[in-house]
Motif scaffolding. Structure first.
Motif, PDB file in Angstrom:
ATOM      1  N   LEU A  22       0.860  -1.118   0.011  1.00 41.21           N
ATOM      2  CA  LEU A  22       0.035   0.071  -0.109  1.00 41.21           C
ATOM      3  C   LEU A  22       0.916   1.240  -0.032  1.00 41.21           C
ATOM      4  O   LEU A  22       1.862   1.416   0.750  1.00 41.21           O
ATOM      5  CB  LEU A  22      -0.927   0.005   1.311  1.00 41.21           C
ATOM      6  N   MET A  23       0.332   2.153  -0.785  1.00 46.17           N
ATOM      7  CA  MET A  23       1.128   3.447  -0.744  1.00 46.17           C
ATOM      8  C   MET A  23       0.144   4.662  -0.495  1.00 46.17           C
ATOM      9  O   MET A  23      -0.934   4.421  -0.895  1.00 46.17           O
ATOM     10  CB  MET A  23       1.844   3.685  -2.072  1.00 46.17           C
ATOM     11  N   ILE A  24       0.494   5.600   0.383  1.00 45.78           N
ATOM     12  CA  ILE A  24      -0.203   6.570   0.602  1.00 45.78           C
ATOM     13  C   ILE A  24       0.009   7.761  -0.259  1.00 45.78           C
ATOM     14  O   ILE A  24       1.225   8.152  -0.364  1.00 45.78           O
ATOM     15  CB  ILE A  24      -0.040   7.062   2.130  1.00 45.78           C
ATOM     16  N   ASN A  25      -1.165   8.280  -1.040  1.00 48.59           N
ATOM     17  CA  ASN A  25      -1.091   9.386  -1.948  1.00 48.59           C
ATOM     18  C   ASN A  25      -1.440  10.853  -0.980  1.00 48.59           C
ATOM     19  O   ASN A  25      -2.639  10.950  -0.877  1.00 48.59           O
ATOM     20  CB  ASN A  25      -1.985   9.274  -2.853  1.00 48.59           C
ATOM     21  N   GLY A  26      -0.337  11.307  -0.353  1.00 46.72           N
ATOM     22  CA  GLY A  26      -1.056  12.490   0.005  1.00 46.72           C
ATOM     23  C   GLY A  26      -0.361  12.541   1.626  1.00 46.72           C
ATOM     24  O   GLY A  26       0.596  11.499   1.986  1.00 46.72           O
ATOM     25  N   ASP A  27      -1.173  12.925   2.832  1.00 42.55           N
ATOM     26  CA  ASP A  27      -0.713  13.204   4.079  1.00 42.55           C
ATOM     27  C   ASP A  27      -1.054  11.988   4.818  1.00 42.55           C
ATOM     28  O   ASP A  27      -2.160  10.973   4.345  1.00 42.55           O
ATOM     29  CB  ASP A  27      -0.976  14.262   4.671  1.00 42.55           C
ATOM     30  N   GLY A  28      -0.458  11.668   5.849  1.00 38.95           N
ATOM     31  CA  GLY A  28      -0.999  10.314   6.494  1.00 38.95           C
ATOM     32  C   GLY A  28       0.164   9.370   6.815  1.00 38.95           C
ATOM     33  O   GLY A  28       1.286   9.335   6.024  1.00 38.95           O
ATOM     34  N   MET A  29       0.030   8.531   7.953  1.00 41.67           N
ATOM     35  CA  MET A  29       1.029   7.217   8.260  1.00 41.67           C
ATOM     36  C   MET A  29       0.266   6.165   8.600  1.00 41.67           C
ATOM     37  O   MET A  29      -0.876   6.407   9.084  1.00 41.67           O
ATOM     38  CB  MET A  29       2.034   7.735   9.284  1.00 41.67           C
ATOM     39  N   PHE A  30       0.927   4.863   8.267  1.00 41.79           N
ATOM     40  CA  PHE A  30       0.254   3.787   8.854  1.00 41.79           C
ATOM     41  C   PHE A  30       0.567   3.730  10.387  1.00 41.79           C
ATOM     42  O   PHE A  30       1.371   4.120  10.664  1.00 41.79           O
ATOM     43  CB  PHE A  30       0.522   2.392   7.892  1.00 41.79           C
ATOM     44  N   TYR A  40       4.452   4.526  13.742  1.00 37.83           N
ATOM     45  CA  TYR A  40       3.803   5.107  12.578  1.00 37.83           C
ATOM     46  C   TYR A  40       4.950   5.057  11.530  1.00 37.83           C
ATOM     47  O   TYR A  40       6.080   5.546  11.727  1.00 37.83           O
ATOM     48  CB  TYR A  40       3.197   6.526  12.877  1.00 37.83           C
ATOM     49  N   THR A  41       4.403   4.739  10.263  1.00 35.54           N
ATOM     50  CA  THR A  41       5.326   4.720   9.183  1.00 35.54           C
ATOM     51  C   THR A  41       4.619   4.929   7.866  1.00 35.54           C
ATOM     52  O   THR A  41       3.347   4.781   7.631  1.00 35.54           O
ATOM     53  CB  THR A  41       6.050   3.212   9.048  1.00 35.54           C
ATOM     54  N   ARG A  42       5.243   5.224   6.841  1.00 34.00           N
ATOM     55  CA  ARG A  42       4.847   5.443   5.564  1.00 34.00           C
ATOM     56  C   ARG A  42       5.024   4.050   4.695  1.00 34.00           C
ATOM     57  O   ARG A  42       4.743   4.234   3.610  1.00 34.00           O
ATOM     58  CB  ARG A  42       5.204   6.745   4.907  1.00 34.00           C
ATOM     59  N   ALA A  43       6.201   3.316   5.158  1.00 29.04           N
ATOM     60  CA  ALA A  43       6.452   2.226   4.766  1.00 29.04           C
ATOM     61  C   ALA A  43       5.327   1.091   4.409  1.00 29.04           C
ATOM     62  O   ALA A  43       5.164   0.742   5.475  1.00 29.04           O
ATOM     63  CB  ALA A  43       7.814   1.733   4.806  1.00 29.04           C
ATOM     64  N   GLY A  44       4.683   1.001   3.451  1.00 28.38           N
ATOM     65  CA  GLY A  44       3.424   0.118   3.011  1.00 28.38           C
ATOM     66  C   GLY A  44       3.823  -1.406   2.459  1.00 28.38           C
ATOM     67  O   GLY A  44       2.931  -2.081   1.728  1.00 28.38           O
ATOM     68  N   ALA A  45       5.127  -1.888   2.484  1.00 30.26           N
ATOM     69  CA  ALA A  45       5.277  -3.168   2.206  1.00 30.26           C
ATOM     70  C   ALA A  45       5.064  -4.171   3.125  1.00 30.26           C
ATOM     71  O   ALA A  45       5.744  -4.797   3.794  1.00 30.26           O
ATOM     72  CB  ALA A  45       6.760  -3.356   1.714  1.00 30.26           C
ATOM     73  N   PHE A  46       3.540  -4.433   3.087  1.00 30.88           N
ATOM     74  CA  PHE A  46       3.042  -5.467   4.217  1.00 30.88           C
ATOM     75  C   PHE A  46       2.890  -6.910   3.715  1.00 30.88           C
ATOM     76  O   PHE A  46       2.792  -6.831   2.291  1.00 30.88           O
ATOM     77  CB  PHE A  46       1.598  -4.994   4.320  1.00 30.88           C
ATOM     78  N   THR A  47       2.670  -7.532   4.396  1.00 30.66           N
ATOM     79  CA  THR A  47       2.507  -9.430   3.929  1.00 30.66           C
ATOM     80  C   THR A  47       1.741  -9.788   5.236  1.00 30.66           C
ATOM     81  O   THR A  47       1.413  -9.098   6.096  1.00 30.66           O
ATOM     82  CB  THR A  47       4.073 -10.102   4.212  1.00 30.66           C
ATOM     83  N   TRP A  48       1.310 -11.110   5.094  1.00 32.04           N
ATOM     84  CA  TRP A  48       0.553 -11.821   6.137  1.00 32.04           C
ATOM     85  C   TRP A  48       1.576 -12.687   6.542  1.00 32.04           C
ATOM     86  O   TRP A  48       2.422 -13.245   6.172  1.00 32.04           O
ATOM     87  CB  TRP A  48      -0.623 -12.728   5.299  1.00 32.04           C
ATOM     88  N   ASP A  49       1.116 -12.871   7.858  1.00 31.54           N
ATOM     89  CA  ASP A  49       2.009 -13.686   8.864  1.00 31.54           C
ATOM     90  C   ASP A  49       1.316 -15.068   8.838  1.00 31.54           C
ATOM     91  O   ASP A  49       0.496 -15.282   8.383  1.00 31.54           O
ATOM     92  CB  ASP A  49       2.312 -13.092  10.312  1.00 31.54           C
ATOM     93  N   LYS A  50       1.843 -16.015   9.775  1.00 29.85           N
ATOM     94  CA  LYS A  50       1.357 -17.105   9.618  1.00 29.85           C
ATOM     95  C   LYS A  50       0.058 -17.404  10.060  1.00 29.85           C
ATOM     96  O   LYS A  50      -0.581 -18.321  10.047  1.00 29.85           O
ATOM     97  CB  LYS A  50       2.435 -18.233  10.380  1.00 29.85           C
ATOM     98  N   ASP A  51      -0.249 -16.477  10.906  1.00 34.13           N
ATOM     99  CA  ASP A  51      -1.478 -16.536  11.645  1.00 34.13           C
ATOM    100  C   ASP A  51      -2.872 -15.631  10.731  1.00 34.13           C
ATOM    101  O   ASP A  51      -3.873 -15.354  11.085  1.00 34.13           O
ATOM    102  CB  ASP A  51      -1.540 -15.881  13.086  1.00 34.13           C
ATOM    103  N   GLY A  52      -2.257 -15.172   9.694  1.00 35.28           N
ATOM    104  CA  GLY A  52      -3.009 -14.328   8.866  1.00 35.28           C
ATOM    105  C   GLY A  52      -3.396 -12.943   9.121  1.00 35.28           C
ATOM    106  O   GLY A  52      -4.227 -12.444   8.754  1.00 35.28           O
ATOM    107  N   THR A  53      -2.263 -12.303   9.788  1.00 37.07           N
ATOM    108  CA  THR A  53      -2.287 -10.899  10.364  1.00 37.07           C
ATOM    109  C   THR A  53      -1.445 -10.186   9.387  1.00 37.07           C
ATOM    110  O   THR A  53      -0.383 -10.488   8.992  1.00 37.07           O
ATOM    111  CB  THR A  53      -1.908 -10.903  11.717  1.00 37.07           C
ATOM    112  N   LEU A  54      -1.947  -9.126   8.936  1.00 37.11           N
ATOM    113  CA  LEU A  54      -1.334  -8.108   8.031  1.00 37.11           C
ATOM    114  C   LEU A  54      -0.077  -7.437   9.149  1.00 37.11           C
ATOM    115  O   LEU A  54      -0.514  -6.668  10.101  1.00 37.11           O
ATOM    116  CB  LEU A  54      -2.152  -7.123   7.602  1.00 37.11           C
ATOM    117  N   VAL A  55       1.243  -7.693   8.681  1.00 43.35           N
ATOM    118  CA  VAL A  55       2.308  -7.113   9.465  1.00 43.35           C
ATOM    119  C   VAL A  55       3.224  -6.478   8.412  1.00 43.35           C
ATOM    120  O   VAL A  55       3.425  -6.497   7.098  1.00 43.35           O
ATOM    121  CB  VAL A  55       3.225  -8.513   9.960  1.00 43.35           C
TER     122      VAL A  55
END
Length: 197
Positions: A22-30, A40-55
């Protein structure tokens, strides 16, 4: 050096095609939970872990708002939760059967509004969660905690949490990540000038 200012200008878009990027276009942080601490971060290279949680790459849990499965409306506007991918969906029993039928997850999608929508084997679609974004009165006041992550300080003010497209928050670009916003040519030029000085 009296102070070090962080450059929060937006970097360029790199398309990855991965549905969890995910990439943020404009203001905001994850909003990412590391243990019990919110970062808080703007780096949106997320994946699913072994429990199915977005990390995040560092293992922090991406936070969002729980949604009503049918309407997609937030069940709370203040409480954040982990974003988990459901494995199954149990359909209501059809008489004379007394038990429902389990259907496996077929596909999922994260939209520009940050809503995670799941489609199951029988074609049923359900809303699961919506990615939360944070904004600050003074982003320059955030404290660095490593791995492109920051925490709040008295200078930054408290995080104002909402979703993409609300208030001053930007929109999301699924399948893309934000590249570095550093202009290497300009920085090398500044380095040469500083060395000459």
């Amino acid at each position: 050096v009296a102070a070090t200012n962080t450059n929060f200008n937006q970097g360029s878009n790199q398309t990855t095609g991965r549905p969890t990027d995910l990439m943020i276009n404009g203001d905001g942080m994850f909003v990412v939970m590391r243990g019990t601490e919110a970062t808080y971060t703007r780096a949106g290279a997320f994946t699913w872990d072994k429990d199915g949680t977005l990390v995040s790459p560092g293992g922090g849990r991406v936070q969002g708002f729980a949604l009503d499965p049918k309407t997609g409306v937030r069940t709370s506007t203040t409480t954040l939760t982990d974003i988990k991918l459901p494995e199954k969906y149990t359909a209501a029993p059809v008489p004379p059967a007394t038990t429902g039928v389990d259907y496996d997850l077929a596909s999922y999608e994260i939209g520009k509004d940050g809503k995670l929508t799941c489609t199951f084997e029988d074609g049923t679609k359900q809303f699961v969660a919506q990615v939360a974004l944070a904004d600050f009165n003074n982003p320059m006041g955030l404290a660095k905690v490593g791995e492109t992550s920051f925490t709040t300080t008295a200078n930054s003010g408290d995080a104002e949490i909402d979703v993409a497209g609300e208030g001053s928050l930007g929109s999301l670009s699924p399948g893309s990540v934000e590249m570095s916003n550093v202009d290497l040519a300009a920085e090398f030029t500044n380095l040469i000038l500083a060395q000459r000085g």
